[in-house]
Design an enzyme around this catalytic site. Structure first.
Site, PDB file in Angstrom:
ATOM      1  N   HIS A 186       8.604  -2.932  11.548  1.00  0.00           N
ATOM      2  CA  HIS A 186       7.168  -3.094  11.771  1.00  0.00           C
ATOM      3  C   HIS A 186       6.326  -1.984  11.138  1.00  0.00           C
ATOM      4  CE1 HIS A 186       8.049  -5.535  15.732  1.00  0.00           C
ATOM      5  NE2 HIS A 186       8.358  -6.207  14.640  1.00  0.00           N
ATOM      6  N   HIS A 217       4.854  -7.307  18.542  1.00  0.00           N
ATOM      7  CA  HIS A 217       5.330  -7.781  17.242  1.00  0.00           C
ATOM      8  C   HIS A 217       4.081  -8.046  16.391  1.00  0.00           C
ATOM      9  CE1 HIS A 217       9.574  -8.417  18.534  1.00  0.00           C
ATOM     10  NE2 HIS A 217       8.974  -8.346  19.713  1.00  0.00           N
TER      11      HIS A 217
HETATM   12  C1  LIG Z   1      13.592  -8.705   9.212  1.00  0.00           C
HETATM   13  C2  LIG Z   1      12.208  -8.658   9.796  1.00  0.00           C
HETATM   14  C3  LIG Z   1      11.972  -9.233  11.036  1.00  0.00           C
HETATM   15  C4  LIG Z   1      10.686  -9.208  11.582  1.00  0.00           C
HETATM   16  N1  LIG Z   1      10.465  -9.860  12.753  1.00  0.00           N
HETATM   17  C5  LIG Z   1       9.196  -9.968  13.211  1.00  0.00           C
HETATM   18  C6  LIG Z   1       8.913 -10.770  14.346  1.00  0.00           C
HETATM   19  O1  LIG Z   1       9.800 -11.407  14.940  1.00  0.00           O
HETATM   20  N2  LIG Z   1       7.626 -10.844  14.779  1.00  0.00           N
HETATM   21  C7  LIG Z   1       6.628 -10.150  14.148  1.00  0.00           C
HETATM   22  O2  LIG Z   1       5.480 -10.237  14.596  1.00  0.00           O
HETATM   23  N3  LIG Z   1       6.874  -9.387  13.082  1.00  0.00           N
HETATM   24  C8  LIG Z   1       8.123  -9.305  12.575  1.00  0.00           C
HETATM   25  N4  LIG Z   1       8.361  -8.579  11.452  1.00  0.00           N
HETATM   26  C9  LIG Z   1       7.223  -7.864  10.821  1.00  0.00           C
HETATM   27  C10 LIG Z   1       6.148  -8.773  10.233  1.00  0.00           C
HETATM   28  O3  LIG Z   1       6.693  -9.933   9.680  1.00  0.00           O
HETATM   29  C11 LIG Z   1       5.353  -7.991   9.189  1.00  0.00           C
HETATM   30  O4  LIG Z   1       4.869  -6.814   9.793  1.00  0.00           O
HETATM   31  C12 LIG Z   1       4.160  -8.760   8.624  1.00  0.00           C
HETATM   32  O5  LIG Z   1       4.575 -10.024   8.187  1.00  0.00           O
HETATM   33  C13 LIG Z   1       3.530  -7.961   7.480  1.00  0.00           C
HETATM   34  O6  LIG Z   1       2.446  -8.685   6.921  1.00  0.00           O
HETATM   35  P1  LIG Z   1       1.648  -8.100   5.679  1.00  0.00           P
HETATM   36  O7  LIG Z   1       0.647  -9.123   5.290  1.00  0.00           O
HETATM   37  O8  LIG Z   1       1.161  -6.729   6.008  1.00  0.00           O
HETATM   38  O9  LIG Z   1       2.736  -7.906   4.511  1.00  0.00           O
HETATM   39  P2  LIG Z   1       3.761  -8.947   3.865  1.00  0.00           P
HETATM   40  O10 LIG Z   1       3.835 -10.201   4.630  1.00  0.00           O
HETATM   41  O11 LIG Z   1       5.022  -8.187   3.658  1.00  0.00           O
HETATM   42  O12 LIG Z   1       3.105  -9.306   2.460  1.00  0.00           O
HETATM   43  C14 LIG Z   1       3.136  -8.479   1.327  1.00  0.00           C
HETATM   44  C15 LIG Z   1       3.326  -9.351   0.090  1.00  0.00           C
HETATM   45  O13 LIG Z   1       2.982  -8.612  -1.065  1.00  0.00           O
HETATM   46  C16 LIG Z   1       3.961  -8.786  -2.063  1.00  0.00           C
HETATM   47  N5  LIG Z   1       3.918  -7.612  -2.920  1.00  0.00           N
HETATM   48  C17 LIG Z   1       4.253  -6.343  -2.605  1.00  0.00           C
HETATM   49  N6  LIG Z   1       4.078  -5.535  -3.663  1.00  0.00           N
HETATM   50  C18 LIG Z   1       3.610  -6.320  -4.667  1.00  0.00           C
HETATM   51  C19 LIG Z   1       3.251  -6.064  -6.023  1.00  0.00           C
HETATM   52  N7  LIG Z   1       3.345  -4.852  -6.558  1.00  0.00           N
HETATM   53  N8  LIG Z   1       2.809  -7.092  -6.792  1.00  0.00           N
HETATM   54  C20 LIG Z   1       2.711  -8.356  -6.261  1.00  0.00           C
HETATM   55  N9  LIG Z   1       3.067  -8.646  -4.987  1.00  0.00           N
HETATM   56  C21 LIG Z   1       3.501  -7.629  -4.202  1.00  0.00           C
HETATM   57  C22 LIG Z   1       5.248  -8.947  -1.268  1.00  0.00           C
HETATM   58  O14 LIG Z   1       6.272  -9.544  -2.035  1.00  0.00           O
HETATM   59  C23 LIG Z   1       4.776  -9.800  -0.110  1.00  0.00           C
HETATM   60  O15 LIG Z   1       4.808 -11.167  -0.408  1.00  0.00           O
HETATM   61  C24 LIG Z   1       9.632  -8.570  10.886  1.00  0.00           C
HETATM   62  C25 LIG Z   1       9.876  -7.991   9.646  1.00  0.00           C
HETATM   63  C26 LIG Z   1      11.150  -8.043   9.095  1.00  0.00           C
HETATM   64  C27 LIG Z   1      11.377  -7.426   7.739  1.00  0.00           C
END
Ligand SMILES: Cc1cc2nc3c(=O)[nH]c(=O)nc-3n(C[C@H](O)[C@H](O)[C@H](O)COP(=O)(O)OP(=O)(O)OC[C@H]3O[C@@H](n4cnc5c(N)ncnc54)[C@H](O)[C@@H]3O)c2cc1C
Ligand SMILES: *[C@@H]1O[C@H](CO)[C@@H](O)[C@H](O)[C@H]1NC(C)=O
Ligand SMILES: *[C@@H]1O[C@H](CO)[C@@H](O)[C@H](O)[C@H]1NC(C)=O
Ligand SMILES: *[C@@H]1O[C@H](CO)[C@@H](O)[C@H](O)[C@H]1NC(C)=O
Ligand SMILES: CC(=O)N[C@H]1CO[C@H](CO)[C@@H](O)[C@@H]1O
Length: 611
Positions: free
Chosen positions: A532, A576
């Site tokens: 997280h 979460h």
């Molecule tokens: C194994 C695992 C289990 C989890 N379980 C849960 C759960 O049960 N419940 C929960 O609430 N949370 C859970 N989480 C955490 C949660 O899913 C994340 O905190 C959340 O989805 C993050 O959202 P975000 O939009 O910040 O980033 P992300 O969803 O990670 O989006 C970032 C995106 O940017 C892209 N990106 C990155 N760098 C670049 C670049 N240079 N150029 C182009 N694209 C790029 C990535 O590929 C990705 O698609 C879990 C995480 C993991 C890894």
């Protein structure tokens, strides 16, 4: 040492069923233009949600650049129970590892992040919550923007979620959630469990036997009270995962002015001017990952939604960061922003494993190739069975006892915010240590939800393909170790309820220890992350230099640049965090937006910014 918690058999089950891709573009040569109103970096949890909302205004031309691959028809992504095989160290992962952890016997461990459409929402374990209102109210307070308070954020739930009732297995959900709290007209489908586990009745029985662990009918946080033991709500429907991609990719087809390009990794932002002392960053450089470099421009804004690691990497590569980080790499500092990559927060996760009566858990099934094959086949043909369900059905959230806080400022956001969590799993689940070849187990994973340790993310070279140095710096404060220890004691108290008589037969490793020192050893040996990471580009008030973005998510010292992902949270929420990631995108759309086709009544004009 490092192995996925499920057998290798599942790791190779990422089969493609072979339907052709939607019109999401796969090659930069397919782009119609190089100029867009908005360029969003990252088609993840927040990024795709924001793209879907902004593109409701059909006068806007929007491009989303995603480094990863398609999620379409990938079985390990679709089948809820197979979530632990999507990462780490697969083609859907960024393959990060943390630097040796001083507070954890200098161990290293995997730090997975989704690298596919939907981002980490396509790779996570699907548990869905919003956190307590305290979390949001604290954010409003420290940023001076009442728009982040729960009484404002709560209305986004109605357009965000659709609670699927009854769930796929059609079981009677009376008393398993609070129907009035939820929305049935939003986009992202959320459901209760669809397959019972044999520990569920004991977990619920424990809430009747031990006052310390009251039953909570709804742990979403919508009603603000998420303390107690309840049923997990998960992003899944019809026996399959729900992600920002399954929810929003489809609309890309229907919105001619929204383009999503995969296999497109952003390597840096280019400084495009200076105005009133602010630096413009409206040009985006990206690569197809092979040889070529491309450039696109945003006439309105570039929005970074690359997540708590990716967003920092791009900022630093672009010369936005702490001179102490950039100077040694020879990167010219264009915007001095000392907090970029600082303030990393995460929830440490500790598996506490009990042995149980032989054959009582799922371990023997997970070890059996033939039973797994049968279960996966059942899921393929009918979308039923345990493969159609999340790995966990029940969660508990708790606060330390009042005396515990004496002489200590409470790091929780408020009295409704839990300090720790208990997650009940019907088999050996230890992300660090492989399941033993024999035996049956019950795991209570405990997570520290209010860490005071702060870590860092920083690039180690100017090569965008080099992974950044990630240091969650876990368990480096007395508080963190003490609360994690308390969570272990709570897990043992939970497991001592009469409900577990005749089932639990013993404890594994140093969980048996009666001393604080022994339990601390257990924590340092076995803890890792619940995945997280947040807060690496924290929000602060307009006047405060102690942050990276302003309350409207604009990057301090810049124009034409915003951040919309979990990196902006000043504090990690006690839950979460995918729910918060979705809601941040909902509000960001409001901050940017002129048309709100879904819910005209919900739109609060105070927060609309017209271009
Ligand atoms: C194994 C695992 C289990 C989890 N379980 C849960 C759960 O049960 N419940 C929960 O609430 N949370 C859970 N989480 C955490 C949660 O899913 C994340 O905190 C959340 O989805 C993050 O959202 P975000 O939009 O910040 O980033 P992300 O969803 O990670 O989006 C970032 C995106 O940017 C892209 N990106 C990155 N760098 C670049 C670049 N240079 N150029 C182009 N694209 C790029 C990535 O590929 C990705 O698609 C879990 C995480 C993991 C890894
Ligand atoms: C991560 O590792 C897997 C397995 O080795 C590999 O297929 C994939 O390309 C790697 N991903 C990245 C971004 O390096
Ligand atoms: C579901 O269970 C509740 C409580 O046991 C009961 O009152 C209700 O009638 C049941 N609903 C259905 C549709 O069976
Ligand atoms: C914890 O760490 C110890 C020492 O490495 C190991 O023996 C044990 O299996 C680990 N896991 C659990 C769940 O105790
Ligand atoms: C701003 C913009 O590019 N608008 C386009 C949206 O899509 C329609 C239909 O293809 C075009 O006609 C507009 O020019």
């Amino acid at each position: 040492m490092k192995t996925a918690p499920l057998p290798a058999l599942i790791a190779v089950s990422a089969l493609f069923i072979g339907r052709s891709l939607s019109i999401i573009l796969t090659d930069p040569s397919q782009l119609q233009t190089t100029t867009y109103d908005y360029v969003i970096v990252g088609a993840g949890t927040s990024g795709l949600t924001l793209a879907a909302r902004l593109s409701q205004d059909t006068t806007l031309n929007i491009l989303v650049l995603e480094a990863g691959v398609s999620d379409e028809n990938v079985e390990s992504v679709m089948a809820p129970f197979l979530a632990p095989s999507v990462t780490p160290k697969t083609k859907y992962d960024w393959n990060y590892t943390v630097v040796p952890q001083a507070g954890m016997n200098h161990r290293i461990y995997d730090y997975p992040r989704g690298r596919l459409l939907g981002g980490t929402s396509s790779a996570n374990y699907m548990v869905h919550q919003y956190g307590s209102n305290d979390n949001w109210d604290r954010m409003a307070k420290v940023t001076g923007d009442a728009g982040w308070a729960w009484n404002n954020m709560r209305r986004y739930v109605s357009q965000h979620e659709t609670f699927v009732e009854p769930p796929h297995d059609k079981h009677n959900t009376t008393d398993e959630f609070t129907p009035d709290l939820h929305s049935y007209r939003g986009d992202v489908k959320i459901s209760l469990y669809v397959h019972r586990q044999n520990i569920d009745s004991r977990v619920i029985e424990t809430t009747k036997q031990l006052k310390e662990f009251p039953y909570n009918k709804d742990v979403s946080g919508i009603a603000t009270d998420l303390l107690g033991v309840g049923y997990a709500q998960s992003t899944m429907t019809e026996g399959a995962r729900v992600s920002s991609s399954t929810t929003y990719s489809r609309i890309v087809n229907t919105r001619p002015n929204l383009t999503v390009l995969i296999n497109a990794m952003v390597t840096k932002l280019i400084n495009t001017g200076i105005s009133d002392g602010l630096m413009g960053f409206q040009r985006v450089e990206f690569t197809d990952g092979l040889t070529k470099t491309y450039m696109v421009e945003a006439t309105k804004e570039v929005i970074l939604s690359a997540g708590s690691i990716g967003t920092v990497q791009i900022l630093q590569l672009s010369g936005i960061g702490d001179p102490a980080d950039l100077d040694p790499l020879g990167i010219p500092v264009i915007v001095r922003s000392p907090k970029v990559g600082k303030n990393l927060q995460d929830h440490p996760l500790l598996p506490n494993v009990f042995s149980v009566t032989d054959g009582g858990s799922m371990d023997h099934i997970l070890r059996s190739e033939s039973e797994m094959t049968d279960a996966i086949n059942e899921w393929r043909t009918k979308r039923t069975g345990f493969i159609s369900n999340n790995i966990v059905n029940n969660l508990a959230f708790a606060r330390v006892k009042p005396g515990f806080l004496e002489g200590q400022i409470d790091p929780a956001a408020g009295k409704l915010s839990p300090h720790y969590e208990l997650i009940f799993v019907n088999y050996w689940l230890d992300p660090v240590h492989e399941r033993p070849a024999t035996g049956s187990y019950f795991t209570i994973l405990t997570a520290l939800l209010t860490p005071t340790s702060r870590g860092t993310v920083k690039i180690q070279s100017t090569n965008p393909f080099d992974a950044p140095l990630i240091d969650p710096n876990m368990l480096t404060t007395k508080w963190d170790l003490k609360v994690l220890r308390e969570s272990v004691k709570a897990a043992k108290r939970f497991a001592s309820a009469p409900a577990w008589n005749g089932y639990i037969t013993g404890t594994m490793g140093k969980l048996s220890s009666e001393t604080d020192e022994g339990l601390d050893d257990h924590a340092r040996q076995n803890a890792s992350t619940i995945f997280h990471p947040t807060s690496t580009a924290s929000m602060s008030s307009y006047s405060s230099p102690d942050g990276v973005v302003n309350p409207d998510l604009t990057v301090k010292g810049t124009y034409g640049l915003r951040i919309v992902d979990l990196s902006v949270l000043p504090y990690i929420p006690s839950c979460h965090p995918q729910g918060p990631a979705y809601l941040i995108a909902e509000r960001a759309a409001d901050l940017l937006y002129t048309v709100h086709a879904n819910d005209p009544d919900d739109l609060n004009p105070q927060y609309v910014l017209h271009y």
